[in-house]
Scaffold this motif. Structure first.
Motif, mmCIF file in Angstrom:
data_model
loop_
_atom_site.group_PDB
_atom_site.id
_atom_site.type_symbol
_atom_site.label_atom_id
_atom_site.label_comp_id
_atom_site.label_asym_id
_atom_site.label_seq_id
_atom_site.Cartn_x
_atom_site.Cartn_y
_atom_site.Cartn_z
ATOM 1 N N GLN A 128 13.763 13.291 76.416
ATOM 2 C CA GLN A 128 13.131 12.163 75.743
ATOM 3 C C GLN A 128 11.863 11.729 76.480
ATOM 4 O OE1 GLN A 128 14.014 8.003 76.247
ATOM 5 N NE2 GLN A 128 14.896 7.946 74.183
ATOM 6 N N SER A 129 11.937 11.675 77.825
ATOM 7 C CA SER A 129 10.781 11.266 78.619
ATOM 8 C C SER A 129 9.609 12.233 78.430
ATOM 9 C CB SER A 129 11.179 11.199 80.093
ATOM 10 O OG SER A 129 10.073 10.863 80.894
ATOM 11 N N ALA A 130 9.915 13.543 78.438
ATOM 12 C CA ALA A 130 8.856 14.535 78.258
ATOM 13 C C ALA A 130 8.265 14.449 76.857
ATOM 14 C CB ALA A 130 9.409 15.933 78.520
ATOM 15 N N GLU A 181 18.536 10.404 71.665
ATOM 16 C CA GLU A 181 19.349 9.344 72.259
ATOM 17 C C GLU A 181 20.055 9.909 73.484
ATOM 18 O OE1 GLU A 181 20.734 6.341 73.601
ATOM 19 O OE2 GLU A 181 19.856 5.920 71.620
ATOM 20 N N TYR A 182 19.663 9.420 74.652
ATOM 21 C CA TYR A 182 20.219 9.986 75.875
ATOM 22 C C TYR A 182 21.434 9.216 76.392
ATOM 23 C CZ TYR A 182 17.568 6.268 78.224
ATOM 24 O OH TYR A 182 17.059 5.062 78.623
ATOM 25 N N ARG A 183 21.735 8.062 75.800
ATOM 26 C CA ARG A 183 22.942 7.325 76.187
ATOM 27 C C ARG A 183 24.117 7.834 75.373
ATOM 28 N NH1 ARG A 183 22.745 2.898 79.090
ATOM 29 N NH2 ARG A 183 24.494 1.920 78.019
ATOM 30 N N VAL A 184 25.112 8.368 76.049
ATOM 31 C CA VAL A 184 26.271 8.951 75.378
ATOM 32 C C VAL A 184 27.528 8.197 75.782
ATOM 33 C CG1 VAL A 184 25.217 11.229 75.220
ATOM 34 C CG2 VAL A 184 26.577 10.637 77.230
ATOM 35 N N GLU A 185 28.524 8.219 74.920
ATOM 36 C CA GLU A 185 29.776 7.518 75.191
ATOM 37 C C GLU A 185 30.509 8.172 76.348
ATOM 38 O OE1 GLU A 185 33.696 5.837 72.780
ATOM 39 O OE2 GLU A 185 32.149 7.000 71.751
ATOM 40 N N ASN A 186 31.001 7.361 77.247
ATOM 41 C CA ASN A 186 31.736 7.846 78.410
ATOM 42 C C ASN A 186 33.191 8.048 78.035
ATOM 43 O OD1 ASN A 186 32.731 8.454 80.913
ATOM 44 N ND2 ASN A 186 32.392 6.434 81.818
ATOM 45 N N THR A 187 33.630 9.295 78.030
ATOM 46 C CA THR A 187 35.005 9.596 77.617
ATOM 47 C C THR A 187 36.030 9.085 78.627
ATOM 48 O OG1 THR A 187 34.815 11.780 78.660
ATOM 49 C CG2 THR A 187 34.316 11.632 76.302
ATOM 50 N N ASP A 188 35.590 8.787 79.856
ATOM 51 C CA ASP A 188 36.494 8.267 80.888
ATOM 52 C C ASP A 188 36.559 6.741 80.902
ATOM 53 O OD1 ASP A 188 37.065 10.838 81.817
ATOM 54 O OD2 ASP A 188 35.314 10.840 83.133
ATOM 55 N N TYR A 189 35.873 6.098 79.931
ATOM 56 C CA TYR A 189 35.763 4.638 79.963
ATOM 57 C C TYR A 189 37.122 3.968 79.760
ATOM 58 C CZ TYR A 189 34.890 -0.094 78.274
ATOM 59 O OH TYR A 189 34.928 -1.448 78.085
ATOM 60 N N CYS A 190 37.359 2.949 80.527
ATOM 61 C CA CYS A 190 38.513 2.087 80.295
ATOM 62 C C CYS A 190 38.124 0.679 80.710
ATOM 63 C CB CYS A 190 39.737 2.549 81.080
ATOM 64 S SG CYS A 190 39.721 2.121 82.825
ATOM 65 N N GLN A 191 38.605 -0.304 79.974
ATOM 66 C CA GLN A 191 38.364 -1.692 80.335
ATOM 67 C C GLN A 191 39.423 -2.081 81.369
ATOM 68 O OE1 GLN A 191 38.724 -4.663 77.225
ATOM 69 N NE2 GLN A 191 36.809 -5.582 77.917
ATOM 70 N N HIS A 192 38.976 -2.594 82.489
ATOM 71 C CA HIS A 192 39.883 -2.859 83.610
ATOM 72 C C HIS A 192 41.095 -3.686 83.177
ATOM 73 C CE1 HIS A 192 41.322 -4.112 87.560
ATOM 74 N NE2 HIS A 192 41.242 -5.354 87.148
ATOM 75 N N GLY A 193 40.851 -4.847 82.552
ATOM 76 C CA GLY A 193 41.953 -5.719 82.174
ATOM 77 C C GLY A 193 42.909 -5.067 81.200
ATOM 78 N N GLU A 194 42.365 -4.356 80.226
ATOM 79 C CA GLU A 194 43.200 -3.704 79.217
ATOM 80 C C GLU A 194 44.081 -2.623 79.849
ATOM 81 O OE1 GLU A 194 42.635 -1.571 74.822
ATOM 82 O OE2 GLU A 194 40.917 -1.840 76.174
#
Length: 579
Positions: A447-449, A494-507
């Motif tokens: 994207q930058s290039a 679009e260089y922002r991709v969903e993090n498959t390792d994501y977890c909400q701490h409280g949940e």
């Protein structure tokens, strides 16, 4: 004049002459006589005469003597100044080269770890001794490096900035703390800090720099402890260790900072500093919290249709029942509303009596009544993931704390969050799993290039332009030439991709306790017991207890007002008989 009167007169003149003589001696020799007293009572007395010992190797004769002396000093004062030095070559950090330990008696031991193949057992035992507190600014970072480089654990590290917050001081770096509290100027020149700590022989300036950092840490600790001690010297201060316990081995920089003016919560990116002189601890940014000066508890009374007391409520809620024609005003003082319908349940046992008892508008820890902030004993980041039956009617876990106690409680909560993060594999800050979206490095370069070549291609040097074009061709392998269409396509990547390792701490924590750790009442109990242990509240509401919700659910289950699935999630199903 009689003989008796003459004797009395002579005695008076003798006493007067002795007094004049004493004054003369004090004035004449005041420096020599009062000097020691000044050293005892001035803040400078916290900086004893320094004695530096350099230990160059495991076989160094000074090794055992120094360790014996440090251990001997720790018999009476279990605190050591702690610091480490290392060098960086290029962008890579070398292993810790120098370990500094200083006692309250001025012994500064400098262990040249870069000349040792391993850390001797006696030194390892001292570092791993839980009873000896190792103080400094950001000592946890040095402890992590020692663990990584030499496999030694450093127990009971304490960041001096926690004590600053507790004592109402600004938590600054070691140099500023030394100047502020000891009137001692540390030489923090960057050339010394970045000097060669692996040199064959350290220069005198290096020895001074290293020794003073550890020595000042102990002295600052003593000064801050004096600020925290009771006014009267006969009141023993051994309980200070209990106050520090929640902050041992806790990173001061983790978390989020509270607004210094209103008590509100603000995000902080890596900085612990606010613009004012008031420094506050860090906290999760789930809601705005403000300091109250008006009463929080109105203690209005709510009655059942037959006049039985159900609970105390605030005036706004009582007025709502009246405005909806759901209740009738019975009296003005105390403001009492009687319901026009039969409520779902009545007050039963201690659980019900807790809600009937009037609450005091004061800090439950120290009793201060000037201003207070609501404290969620079980933080909302966890409670919001509870089932409805455990989220409703949770005023039991909302207590009033004065701003100072609220700050200290929030700091101590970091230790429990860190414990839960490790126990439940639920990162809460800066770890990979705590970010919902991440940047894909390759897509970001594409994207930058694309943007650079599309909008500023004519200004880019030929060599750099060729690199950017090759970046695009390497990504778009089906293209052989750079076209405007290709550049526009790349610029829109679009260089922002969903993090498959994501977890909400409280949940994640709630899920783990629900499924694997005995139910959510165990999570509630953990937070309540932590609050009792760390804050030692003296003014808790009557009948407040750590098993409140479990008892409440059992009462509701006995009345047939909760299903088995919710009991199983809570972790009280085994305790309740068949409904």
């Amino acid at each position: 004049m009689t003989r008796e009167s003459a004797v009395a007169t002579n005695r008076k003149w003798a006493i007067l002459a002795a007094g004049v003589g004493l004054v003369y001696v004090l004035v004449r020799h005041r420096q020599r006589l009062l000097g020691p007293l000044r050293r005892v009572w001035s803040s400078g007395s916290l900086v004893p005469q320094r004695h530096i010992e350099v230990v160059n190797s495991v076989q160094d004769p000074a090794m055992q003597w120094v360790l014996n002396e440090l251990k001997n000093h720790c018999q009476t004062f279990k605190v050591l100044g702690f610091d480490c030095e290392w060098i960086t070559v290029g962008s890579s950090r070398r292993p810790v080269a120098l370990l500094q330990l200083s006692s309250h008696r001025g012994l500064c031991a400098l262990f040249r770890l870069c000349h040792m193949k391993q850390i001797p057992k006696d030194l390892r035992d001292l570092l791993e001794d839980d009873d000896v507190i190792k103080v400094g600014v950001a000592p946890q970072e040095d402890a992590v490096k020692l663990s990584h480089d030499y496999g030694v654990g450093v127990a009971s590290t304490l960041d001096l900035r926690f004590l600053c917050v507790m004592a109402g001081h600004k938590p600054e770096g070691l140099g500023k703390l030394s100047k502020t509290h000891l009137n001692f100027t540390l030489d923090k020149h960057w050339r010394l800090a970045c000097s060669n700590w692996e040199a064959k022989n350290l220069e005198p300036k290096q020895l001074d720099y290293a020794a003073n950092d550890a020595l000042m840490a102990v002295a600052i600790y003593q000064k801050l402890c004096r600020d925290l001690q009771p006014k009267y010297f006969w009141q023993r201060s051994h309980s200070l260790r209990n106050k520090f316990e929640p902050f041992l081995d806790v990173d001061f920089t983790k978390g989020f900072s509270l607004s210094p003016t209103s008590g509100g919560v603000t995000r902080s990116k890596g900085s612990t500093e606010s613009k004012g002189n008031k420094w506050l601890p860090k906290k999760q940014p789930y809601r705005q919290m403000t300091t109250r000066t008006k009463d929080f508890y109105d203690n209005c009374l709510l009655q059942a249709p037959d006049g039985e007391l159900l609970c105390t409520i605030d005036r706004r809620k009582a007025s709502w029942y009246l405005s909806q024609d759901l209740g009738t005003r019975i009296s003005e003082e105390p403001f009492t509303v009687r319901l026009n319908f039969e409520p779902a349940g009545r007050a039963v046992a201690d659980v019900g009596r807790y809600y009937q008892t009037p609450k005091e508008n004061q800090c439950v820890v120290c009793g201060d009544r000037d201003a207070y902030i609501r404290k969620n004993v079980v933080p909302r980041e966890y409670r919001k993931h509870f089932p409805i039956v455990m989220k409703s009617h949770t005023s039991h876990d909302v207590l009033l704390l004065c701003p100072t106690c609220h700050q200290l409680s929030n700091i101590s909560d970091l230790r429990v969050r860190s414990k839960l993060a490790a126990e439940c594999e639920a990162p809460f800050k800066h770890e990979d799993g705590s970010v919902k979206y991440r940047d894909d490095p390759q897509l970001k370069r594409v994207q930058s290039a694309g943007k650079a070549l599309l909008y500023h291609g004519a200004k880019i040097p030929a060599v750099k332009k060729a690199e950017m074009q090759q970046t695009l061709l390497d990504y778009y392998t089906n293209q052989t030439a750079i076209t405007e269409e290709l550049l526009r396509q790349a610029a829109d990547v679009e260089y922002r991709v969903e993090n498959t390792d994501y977890c909400q701490h409280g949940e994640r924590v709630v899920q783990q306790y629900r499924d694997n750790f005995g139910g959510l009442v165990e999570l509630e109990r953990l937070w309540r017991e932590h609050f009792l242990h760390t804050m030692q509240p003296r003014f808790l509401p009557e009948l407040w207890n750590v098993n409140h919700n479990a008892d409440r659910l059992e009462v509701r289950a006995s009345e047939g007002r909760v299903d088995k699935a919710d009991l199983a999630v809570a972790g009280v199903d085994a305790k309740v008989k068949e409904i």
